[in-house]
Design an enzyme around this catalytic site. Sequence first.
Site, PDB file in Angstrom:
ATOM      1  N   ASP A  58       0.870  -1.176   0.000  1.00 46.65           N
ATOM      2  CA  ASP A  58       0.000   0.000   0.000  1.00 46.65           C
ATOM      3  C   ASP A  58       0.907   1.225   0.000  1.00 46.65           C
ATOM      4  O   ASP A  58       1.948   1.246   0.660  1.00 46.65           O
ATOM      5  CB  ASP A  58      -0.897  -0.024   1.244  1.00 46.65           C
ATOM      6  CG  ASP A  58      -1.879   1.133   1.269  1.00 46.65           C
ATOM      7  OD1 ASP A  58      -2.994   0.961   0.768  1.00 46.65           O
ATOM      8  OD2 ASP A  58      -1.509   2.205   1.790  1.00 46.65           O
ATOM      9  N   LEU A  59       0.527   2.255  -0.750  1.00 49.04           N
ATOM     10  CA  LEU A  59       1.361   3.446  -0.867  1.00 49.04           C
ATOM     11  C   LEU A  59       1.118   4.371   0.318  1.00 49.04           C
ATOM     12  O   LEU A  59      -0.026   4.739   0.619  1.00 49.04           O
ATOM     13  CB  LEU A  59       1.055   4.187  -2.176  1.00 49.04           C
ATOM     14  CG  LEU A  59       1.227   3.375  -3.457  1.00 49.04           C
ATOM     15  CD1 LEU A  59       0.910   4.241  -4.668  1.00 49.04           C
ATOM     16  CD2 LEU A  59       2.633   2.814  -3.562  1.00 49.04           C
ATOM     17  N   ASP A  76      -4.935   2.223  -3.831  1.00 49.71           N
ATOM     18  CA  ASP A  76      -3.482   2.246  -4.011  1.00 49.71           C
ATOM     19  C   ASP A  76      -2.848   0.967  -3.468  1.00 49.71           C
ATOM     20  O   ASP A  76      -1.693   0.970  -3.064  1.00 49.71           O
ATOM     21  CB  ASP A  76      -2.884   3.473  -3.306  1.00 49.71           C
ATOM     22  CG  ASP A  76      -3.195   3.496  -1.822  1.00 49.71           C
ATOM     23  OD1 ASP A  76      -4.228   2.941  -1.432  1.00 49.71           O
ATOM     24  OD2 ASP A  76      -2.409   4.079  -1.046  1.00 49.71           O
TER      25      ASP A  76
END
Length: 817
Positions: free
Chosen positions: A381-382, A424
């Site tokens: 996950d960003l 994301d």
Amino acid sequence: MRDREFCAADTIGGPMTGLRARQTIALVVGVVACAIALVLTGWLCGSRISLASLADNVMTSLAAVAMVASVITARTAHGRVRIAWAAMAIGLGSFTVGAVLWFVYRLTEFEHPYPSVADAAYLALPIATAIAMLLLSSGFSRTSRTRLVLDALVVAGSFSIVGWIAVLEDLWKSAPDDRLRVAVSAGYPVLDAAVLTIGVLVVARAHAGQRRTLALLTAGMAGIAISDGVFVYLTANQQPTDTALLYPGWLIGLVLFIGAALTGRGFAHREVIAAQPVSWTSVWLPFVPVMLASVAVFTQSPIDLKAGPVPVIGLMLLLAFSARQLLVMSENRSLLATVAEQALRDPLTGVGNRIVFRDRLSHAMQMRQRDGLSVGVLVMDLDDFKVVNDTLGHPVGDELLSLVAERIVGSVRAGDTVARLGGDEFAVLIEGRVDNSQLVAHRVVEAFDEPFIVDGQDLLIRPSIGLAVAEQDEPDLLAEDLLKRADIAMYSAKRSRAGGVHPFNAEMLLAETADGDLFASGPMPASRSGASTVRLLGELRQAIDQFELTLVYQPKFDLNTASIVGVEALVRWPHPKRGMLSPDEFLPLVRRYGLMGSITDLVVNQALDDVVRWREESLEVPIAVNMFAPSMADLRLPGKFARALADRNLSPSQLTVEITEDLFLDHMERTKTVLNQLQEFGIRIAIDDFGSGYSALSYMRDLTVDEVKLDRHFIAPIPADQRASAVVRAVLNLANELGLSTVAEGIETVTTAEWLREHGCNIGQGYFFSPPLTADNLRDILKKCERDASCRISGCSLRYGSCHWSESDVPHIELMR
């Protein structure tokens, strides 16, 4: 966004440069000069020059100008765009030669000017235009571009039949020995019809930035075609062709070609080979002329049809139409295959979607039971991706996700599966030995060491990565459980903010299981996972919608007089099960899920409502509210604040906006605009948490602010650390040099307060003076201070006078003894 597998789009050129502007002026001057020359020619030659000859001269001049414009545009272009405009320059140059020859024929009264070399020169223009349109067209694969040519041939063949029956048959019968005359006469409408077909289909599929140039080319060709048709009709009926009424189509067409060349500068070819909705124009356009040709054929007798070329043209038309339909069937099959493939792909990034990932993971787990190989799942996950969307916009966020997908695909092995699970969040399926999983995971982490270039900006973004591997001693492990483990490890990485790869372990599972008990008994962590996050987010949204969040106010004191000079509004969440939650315990959810705008509106309106209530009791208290730094790029913000103040008849000087400095400010130019507008309204601007962020000194230099608030961690070491004291002293001196007020936060000792006062700090706040108070408690204190001029909240150690309150007077004030 664009499908990475099927789309490779360029950008359309920007504003006209100085060189282009000068070239445009030169072309306009050339047109004017040609017009003047034509007038002088007509005046000098007198009656020897007919109106048609004068129109020939105008046409020659316009063709020459159009040729020069195409040459200039070709010089400014690159690749296939340059070739397209070079072809146009050749076609217009040939047309110019033909116009000059025709003008000479008229002057010399040449006996047989039709057909001649001039006609061959004229016929080169539609061929060149067709080549240019095909080169400039976008959205066509090789198959669809072939179909486009076949459509042109079908329309041309149909018009050949219609034109033969309507006009050319009489010319054939009147001049049976002059086959060349008939062929040339047929060549004009046939070529024109083919080019117009290509133009209409290309324009129908063109992108917005390209449509104007292509439409001008098509319209210009339409003007040429009209005059060509009139010319052929007059010739076939043996009527004079020296009438000026013949020329408007040619002249208008050439002017439109000049316009196309001018708008074509900066034209960038955009090759988009993607599944697109079928244009109705491309569906019905080839059938209409075929139907017209069929109707025309049925009006003739078999004997008349056999005497001419109609059977041959009809056979060729049938072959072209059949080939066209076969290509349509082929395209339909390809489209269905593409749709089937894209059903398993993420439309934004081109990697696999959740469906294909789960399918391949299930298959890998089944193969693991048979072959004993390990299976690894990486979930990432960003970090702070929400900030990118909020500050730079969703198009930039989409482009960033596409670039992230490319980086991940470039980091894994050929047989690994990369998928976007949503938002994301990405996942990688790794099959093979256990060490392969670790190796691939670390390569993915290293791929984020270089910044991403998006919208001309360098964005350095980091992922939180969790890794779960199905070991051989867990034969009954399900695919869903392995994915859940990787997800838990990823959220553990996000909570730790330590970077790198976080392999799953049993302690993470125990922590996740105990999560509900942890929340029930105490404050919640900043980051949450699974159903608990969804539940808490829903409760937070409900609390915002129902105005369940509340404010407390921490007084700000003048360090020289000890009087209250303002208050800072601080938001709290009185959770029904977990008690009073501070901002640190729920603002991460607010920032991550885009609730900051709602929180800001709630805080500002509630704080101003309290100011109004205090004013009704003759208490004037300036108030400060905190703003999330990226929100300062919202150009609507000044207007919202101004309306909120005006609705309550409050002076803007009573409001201070404090920008939290723990996150960088992006869109600096827009931020400056917002700050300037706020200050023009009379609202004060403060940099909050000064010293905790990345760009504090540059903010003091670049932003027009009124106040600097020193972060509590910045001033806490002052009594014991000489280096810290020197840094704070330098900041205070710098702020005074810049004419900025200084506020020290988190003052907890008399020594710190005394030091700050002696070194020029203006205002202080903290538990040494007062903790945050409710609106009613603050009102009581302010009224008591108004009655007792010698009243001070702090103790006597600062020589502020004696305190006249006891702790029982104001229960929530913690007096310093």
